[in-house]
Design a protein around this motif. Structure first.
Motif, mmCIF file in Angstrom:
data_model
loop_
_atom_site.group_PDB
_atom_site.id
_atom_site.type_symbol
_atom_site.label_atom_id
_atom_site.label_comp_id
_atom_site.label_asym_id
_atom_site.label_seq_id
_atom_site.Cartn_x
_atom_site.Cartn_y
_atom_site.Cartn_z
ATOM 1 N N PHE A 1 37.506 34.876 32.203
ATOM 2 C CA PHE A 1 36.103 35.057 31.828
ATOM 3 C C PHE A 1 35.837 36.550 31.985
ATOM 4 O O PHE A 1 36.236 37.155 32.984
ATOM 5 N N ILE A 2 35.186 37.151 31.005
ATOM 6 C CA ILE A 2 35.009 38.602 30.984
ATOM 7 C C ILE A 2 33.671 38.977 31.628
ATOM 8 O O ILE A 2 32.630 38.405 31.300
ATOM 9 N N SER A 3 33.682 39.951 32.520
ATOM 10 C CA SER A 3 32.454 40.397 33.184
ATOM 11 C C SER A 3 31.489 41.012 32.178
ATOM 12 O O SER A 3 31.883 41.429 31.078
ATOM 13 N N SER A 4 30.222 41.089 32.555
ATOM 14 C CA SER A 4 29.189 41.596 31.646
ATOM 15 C C SER A 4 29.438 43.031 31.218
ATOM 16 O O SER A 4 29.057 43.436 30.116
ATOM 17 N N ASP A 5 30.092 43.815 32.082
ATOM 18 C CA ASP A 5 30.378 45.204 31.715
ATOM 19 C C ASP A 5 31.704 45.357 30.984
ATOM 20 O O ASP A 5 32.088 46.461 30.588
ATOM 21 N N GLY A 6 32.430 44.250 30.806
ATOM 22 C CA GLY A 6 33.685 44.294 30.066
ATOM 23 C C GLY A 6 34.811 45.009 30.768
ATOM 24 O O GLY A 6 35.830 45.332 30.140
ATOM 25 N N ARG A 7 34.686 45.185 32.092
ATOM 26 C CA ARG A 7 35.670 45.978 32.820
ATOM 27 C C ARG A 7 36.586 45.156 33.731
ATOM 28 O O ARG A 7 37.578 45.671 34.238
ATOM 29 N N ARG A 8 36.245 43.892 33.942
ATOM 30 C CA ARG A 8 37.017 43.098 34.896
ATOM 31 C C ARG A 8 36.891 41.613 34.549
ATOM 32 O O ARG A 8 36.097 41.237 33.691
ATOM 33 N N ASN A 9 37.672 40.802 35.225
ATOM 34 C CA ASN A 9 37.528 39.362 35.106
ATOM 35 C C ASN A 9 36.347 38.905 35.961
ATOM 36 O O ASN A 9 36.126 39.429 37.056
ATOM 37 N N SER B 1 39.327 30.849 44.523
ATOM 38 C CA SER B 1 39.024 32.288 44.503
ATOM 39 C C SER B 1 38.346 32.727 43.216
ATOM 40 O O SER B 1 37.808 33.830 43.144
ATOM 41 N N GLY B 2 38.413 31.886 42.162
ATOM 42 C CA GLY B 2 37.868 32.280 40.873
ATOM 43 C C GLY B 2 38.776 33.213 40.096
ATOM 44 O O GLY B 2 38.402 33.675 39.014
ATOM 45 N N LYS B 3 39.966 33.491 40.620
ATOM 46 C CA LYS B 3 40.888 34.429 39.976
ATOM 47 C C LYS B 3 41.923 33.685 39.131
ATOM 48 O O LYS B 3 42.398 32.616 39.520
ATOM 49 N N VAL B 4 42.292 34.276 38.000
ATOM 50 C CA VAL B 4 43.303 33.653 37.143
ATOM 51 C C VAL B 4 44.638 33.521 37.877
ATOM 52 O O VAL B 4 45.393 32.579 37.640
ATOM 53 N N GLU C 1 43.324 45.511 23.750
ATOM 54 C CA GLU C 1 41.881 45.730 23.599
ATOM 55 C C GLU C 1 41.203 46.083 24.911
ATOM 56 O O GLU C 1 40.119 46.676 24.924
ATOM 57 N N TYR C 2 41.842 45.733 26.023
ATOM 58 C CA TYR C 2 41.244 45.983 27.339
ATOM 59 C C TYR C 2 42.057 46.972 28.163
ATOM 60 O O TYR C 2 41.941 47.015 29.386
ATOM 61 N N ALA C 3 42.879 47.780 27.491
ATOM 62 C CA ALA C 3 43.644 48.809 28.188
ATOM 63 C C ALA C 3 42.696 49.723 28.972
ATOM 64 O O ALA C 3 41.626 50.095 28.490
ATOM 65 N N GLY C 4 43.079 50.038 30.190
ATOM 66 C CA GLY C 4 42.244 50.887 31.030
ATOM 67 C C GLY C 4 41.203 50.128 31.831
ATOM 68 O O GLY C 4 40.422 50.733 32.559
ATOM 69 N N THR C 5 41.186 48.800 31.713
ATOM 70 C CA THR C 5 40.270 47.967 32.492
ATOM 71 C C THR C 5 41.092 47.039 33.399
ATOM 72 O O THR C 5 42.319 47.040 33.366
ATOM 73 N N GLU C 6 40.387 46.241 34.188
ATOM 74 C CA GLU C 6 41.043 45.261 35.044
ATOM 75 C C GLU C 6 41.068 43.867 34.418
ATOM 76 O O GLU C 6 41.481 42.897 35.063
ATOM 77 N N VAL C 7 40.650 43.751 33.183
ATOM 78 C CA VAL C 7 40.648 42.460 32.484
ATOM 79 C C VAL C 7 42.094 42.040 32.197
ATOM 80 O O VAL C 7 42.899 42.848 31.724
#
Length: 302
Positions: free
Chosen positions: A117-125, A93-96, A53-59
């Protein structure tokens, strides 16, 4: 269950295979949290996974499979985690990729997943607070059942844990509604708890009375399941829990002195006392936490 058919008793056996994995409570084992790498999921490795579902993003989330994991083996417990905020003073760091509580709680013997946790723009953690709360909740609803099925985890031994922001998220995200609440067998938090204090300067968590009313609704979704609350210092969590749930025998509290376990800070394990690495070294507190987890697993197998 037994059913009488003609002159025979037919015994139906549950299809659930008991999880055989338990933790070595009195082990002198020193744990080193594995680094996350970009590769296909492999036994003994911790990998970075971006769902379709998040292909092409950094999520992404991270996935660790124990070294003895096999797809056709006995189903083993699985522990999901939410990590803390980006907070340089404590080294978070807040990173997974940098989370470690779930690995310590499971001694590296369970499947371990750190959810984002998903960023507001849906592009990153998101490395601070919730980002898009709805998307973050939905990520868990979609991926938790998928991961359990894909990696043959034990659906009756599904733990949810969290450190700092992640500790708040155990309830704030993990008990957001009935659907997501039903995913978990048991819960563990370390340092902080949903509803205990006001979080000024954010778009949530205040005013305190209103926040606590909402947090109380979430907390009641625990519905008697096992819950271990760990904390380094006094947070006021116990009084809040007992106010919401006067009958809370299912919730246990463990006071952790991280400096007594890990030594003066900073050290090789953590930068400050507020950390998720206290399970790296043997201690009476680690033994108690592992005993609690073993008890949950045994109860789930009955």
């Amino acid at each position: 269950m037994r059913v009488w058919i003609g002159c025979l008793w037919v015994i139906f056996v549950s299809s659930h295979v008991a999880a055989q994995v338990t933790l070595p409570m009195h082990s002198e084992l020193k744990l080193q949290t594995p680094r996350a790498v970009h590769s296909a999921p492999t036994p003994g490795a911790r990998t970075i996974v971006t769902p379709v579902e998040y292909a092409g993003t950094e999520v992404h989330h991270t996935l660790y499979l124990p070294s003895d994991w096999t797809a056709d083996g006995t189903p083993i417990p699985i522990i999901f985690e939410y990590t803390g905020n980006r907070h340089p003073p404590s080294g978070s760091s807040g990173k997974v990729e940098d989370a470690g509580l779930g690995f310590g709680l499971s001694a590296g013997r369970f499947i371990w997943v750190v959810l984002p946790f998903i960023s507001s723009d849906g592009r990153r953690n998101e490395d601070r607070w919730w980002g898009d709360l709805t998307a973050t909740v939905q990520y868990a609803k979609t991926n938790v059942p998928r991961i359990i099925q894909r990696f043959s985890a034990d659906p009756n031994a599904v733990f949810l844990c969290g450190f700092s922001r992640g500790a708040i998220a155990v309830n704030h995200i993990g008990l957001h509604d009935d659907e997501i609440a039903n995913l978990w067998t048991a819960f563990v938090t370390h340092d902080h708890f949903d509803g205990v204090r006001e979080w000024t300067g954010t778009q949530w968590g205040s005013p305190l009375d209103q926040y606590r009313e909402q947090a109380a609704i979430r907390l009641k979704r625990v519905a008697g399941r096992p819950y271990l609350v760990c904390q380094n210092g006094h947070y006021g969590t116990k009084s809040f829990v007992e106010t919401v749930l006067p009958r809370s025998e299912n919730i246990q509290f463990l006071n952790i002195n991280t400096q007594a376990i890990l030594g003066e800070f900073p050290n090789q394990f953590a930068k400050a006392s507020h950390n998720d690495r206290w399970l790296s070294l043997p201690s009476a507190d680690r033994t108690k936490a592992w005993q609690w987890i073993n008890d949950v697993i045994r109860s789930s197998d009955r």
